[in-house]
Write a protein that holds these residues in place. Structure first.
Motif, PDB file in Angstrom:
ATOM      1  N   UNK A 190       0.870  -1.201  -0.005  1.00 32.40           N
ATOM      2  CA  UNK A 190      -0.007  -0.009   0.079  1.00 32.40           C
ATOM      3  C   UNK A 190       0.912   1.170   0.179  1.00 32.40           C
ATOM      4  N   UNK A 191       1.078   1.928  -1.090  1.00 31.96           N
ATOM      5  CA  UNK A 191       1.923   2.969  -1.148  1.00 31.96           C
ATOM      6  C   UNK A 191       1.471   4.345  -0.622  1.00 31.96           C
ATOM      7  N   UNK A 192       2.014   5.217  -0.136  1.00 30.93           N
ATOM      8  CA  UNK A 192       1.387   6.310   0.638  1.00 30.93           C
ATOM      9  C   UNK A 192       0.739   7.282  -0.519  1.00 30.93           C
ATOM     10  N   UNK A 247      -3.062  12.555   3.606  1.00 30.03           N
ATOM     11  CA  UNK A 247      -2.495  11.727   4.781  1.00 30.03           C
ATOM     12  C   UNK A 247      -3.055  10.231   4.537  1.00 30.03           C
ATOM     13  N   UNK A 248      -2.231   9.104   4.542  1.00 30.51           N
ATOM     14  CA  UNK A 248      -2.892   7.746   4.573  1.00 30.51           C
ATOM     15  C   UNK A 248      -1.899   7.131   3.336  1.00 30.51           C
ATOM     16  N   UNK A 249      -2.907   5.909   2.986  1.00 29.29           N
ATOM     17  CA  UNK A 249      -2.473   5.206   1.992  1.00 29.29           C
ATOM     18  C   UNK A 249      -3.417   5.090   0.812  1.00 29.29           C
ATOM     19  N   UNK A 250      -2.923   4.947  -0.316  1.00 27.43           N
ATOM     20  CA  UNK A 250      -3.610   4.853  -1.673  1.00 27.43           C
ATOM     21  C   UNK A 250      -4.008   3.270  -1.790  1.00 27.43           C
ATOM     22  N   UNK A 251      -4.214   2.984  -3.066  1.00 28.12           N
ATOM     23  CA  UNK A 251      -4.821   1.902  -3.717  1.00 28.12           C
ATOM     24  C   UNK A 251      -3.639   0.973  -3.559  1.00 28.12           C
ATOM     25  N   UNK A 274       2.691  -1.063   4.334  1.00 30.01           N
ATOM     26  CA  UNK A 274       2.540   0.114   3.706  1.00 30.01           C
ATOM     27  C   UNK A 274       3.627   0.982   3.819  1.00 30.01           C
ATOM     28  N   UNK A 275       3.825   2.019   2.936  1.00 32.23           N
ATOM     29  CA  UNK A 275       4.669   3.246   3.024  1.00 32.23           C
ATOM     30  C   UNK A 275       4.452   3.789   4.622  1.00 32.23           C
ATOM     31  N   UNK A 276       5.324   4.562   5.174  1.00 36.21           N
ATOM     32  CA  UNK A 276       5.115   5.169   6.303  1.00 36.21           C
ATOM     33  C   UNK A 276       4.191   6.571   6.013  1.00 36.21           C
TER      34      UNK A 276
END
Length: 91
Positions: free
Chosen positions: A9-11, A16-20, A72-74
């Protein structure tokens, strides 16, 4: 040996948060979450046992967020400038 973390899950590019998801494992986790919510809603009627339904959905969501955080990314705030033409609501 490389110690590179595989990101499911990339940033997000903005906010703020994660993408698809970008990996099949991420898509599998999301489909499993939706299936779990569907099963919970089918087995526990929210009209009758609302607190039980809220508890089970909350636990499922916390598990999903934990997986997002680990795989996921931070998460961090990212802002990209909006082009002047796209700022206008009506043209």
């Amino acid at each position: 040996m490389t110690d590179k973390k595989t990101v499911w899950f990339p940033a997000k590019k903005n906010g703020w948060g994660w993408g698809k998801p970008t990996a099949w494992q991420g898509w599998f986790v999301q489909m499993l979450y939706l299936l779990a919510i569907g099963c919970i809603s089918f087995l526990v009627d929210p009209k009758v046992e609302l607190l039980t339904w809220i508890l089970l959905v909350s636990i499922s969501t916390l598990i999903l967020l934990a997986i997002y955080y680990v795989k996921g990314d931070a998460p961090s705030w990212k802002w990209k400038p909006i082009e002047k033409e796209k700022r206008r609501l009506f043209k």
